[in-house]
Design a protein around this motif. Structure first.
Motif, PDB file in Angstrom:
ATOM      1  N   ALA A 163       8.498  -6.731  11.428  1.00 23.26           N
ATOM      2  CA  ALA A 163       9.229  -7.196  10.249  1.00 23.26           C
ATOM      3  C   ALA A 163      10.526  -6.418  10.068  1.00 23.26           C
ATOM      4  O   ALA A 163      11.499  -6.940   9.513  1.00 23.26           O
ATOM      5  N   ALA A 198       8.547 -11.683  13.930  1.00 21.84           N
ATOM      6  CA  ALA A 198       7.409 -11.163  13.168  1.00 21.84           C
ATOM      7  C   ALA A 198       6.321 -12.205  12.922  1.00 21.84           C
ATOM      8  O   ALA A 198       5.141 -11.904  13.140  1.00 21.84           O
ATOM      9  N   LEU A 200       4.105 -10.405   3.495  1.00 19.26           N
ATOM     10  CA  LEU A 200       4.120 -11.790   3.960  1.00 19.26           C
ATOM     11  C   LEU A 200       4.270 -12.776   2.815  1.00 19.26           C
ATOM     12  O   LEU A 200       4.067 -12.440   1.650  1.00 19.26           O
ATOM     13  N   PRO A 206      12.647  -9.293  12.810  1.00 21.63           N
ATOM     14  CA  PRO A 206      12.034 -10.172  11.806  1.00 21.63           C
ATOM     15  C   PRO A 206      11.873 -11.622  12.262  1.00 21.63           C
ATOM     16  O   PRO A 206      10.953 -12.297  11.823  1.00 21.63           O
ATOM     17  N   THR A 212       3.175  -5.223  11.839  1.00 22.28           N
ATOM     18  CA  THR A 212       4.124  -5.031  10.731  1.00 22.28           C
ATOM     19  C   THR A 212       5.463  -4.408  11.150  1.00 22.28           C
ATOM     20  O   THR A 212       6.485  -4.742  10.551  1.00 22.28           O
TER      21      THR A 212
END
Length: 198
Positions: free
Chosen positions: A17, A24, A149, A21, A14
């Motif tokens: 993110a 990710a 997500l 990103p 996580t």
């Protein structure tokens, strides 16, 4: 249980993110696969053949450093795959023992330590795979993933929680079914039947 491990592997990714990103999604998939891989030894030396509670963490540290210093799809996949596998292998010692009915607490084997050439005993923080507290962990880990997500990864999280819930409901019945089914197999298959099923 396996759903808890794969969700944990995803959850470890996580931070990507926020910091990278664009990397990710591949990190989430790598964490999922890393959390899954140790249990591919289910019928061939389970918790010994692909579980490395000492070596995976040692290898994961430089892989994470490489991903931090030179982020790329390759370094991110390596780092989060190894981190997921390490987390899986280490946390197996906090569950039940390696036996058909781990709720009985008869096994002193949780996961094999290849470095010390011995079994690590179960600590039973989670009584057994599929116990209510195991399902609670899966659900708790799925919430931030679900919120973070979208698309196929969100659907993967939902499907994983559904598998976890079904497994938790059926866990004890599966042990009873295995005790009936495996003795009926032809003797030629005996070398392939794990000791805990005999």
């Amino acid at each position: 249980m396996l759903p808890t491990h794969v969700l944990a592997g995803m959850l470890l990714a996580t931070p990507l993110a926020l910091v990278a990103p664009e990397l990710a999604p591949i990190g989430f998939v790598a964490g999922f696969l890393g959390g899954l891989t140790p249990d591919l030894d289910m019928y061939v030396g389970h918790r010994r053949t692909l579980h490395y509670p000492v070596y995976y963490p040692v290898i994961a540290v430089p892989a994470l450093l490489a991903a931090a210093l030179a982020p790329s799809p390759v370094t991110v996949v390596a780092a989060f795959f190894l981190l997921g596998a390490a987390f899986h292998s280490v946390t197996d010692m906090y569950g039940g023992g390696l036996e058909l009915r781990p709720w009985e607490g008869n096994s002193d084997k949780a996961v094999y330590d290849h470095h010390r050439d011995r079994w690590i005993p179960p600590r039973r923080g989670v009584r057994y795979d599929g116990a209510v507290e195991d399902l609670a962990l899966s659900v708790a880990m799925s919430v931030p993933l679900y919120l973070l997500l979208d698309g196929p990864l969100r659907r993967l999280v939902v499907a994983t929680v559904i598998v976890a819930a079904v497994y938790a409901v059926l866990r004890r019945r599966l042990a009873d079914a295995a005790a009936v089914f495996f003795p009926l197999l032809p003797a030629v298959l005996d070398p392939y039947v794990p000791e805990r099923y005999r």
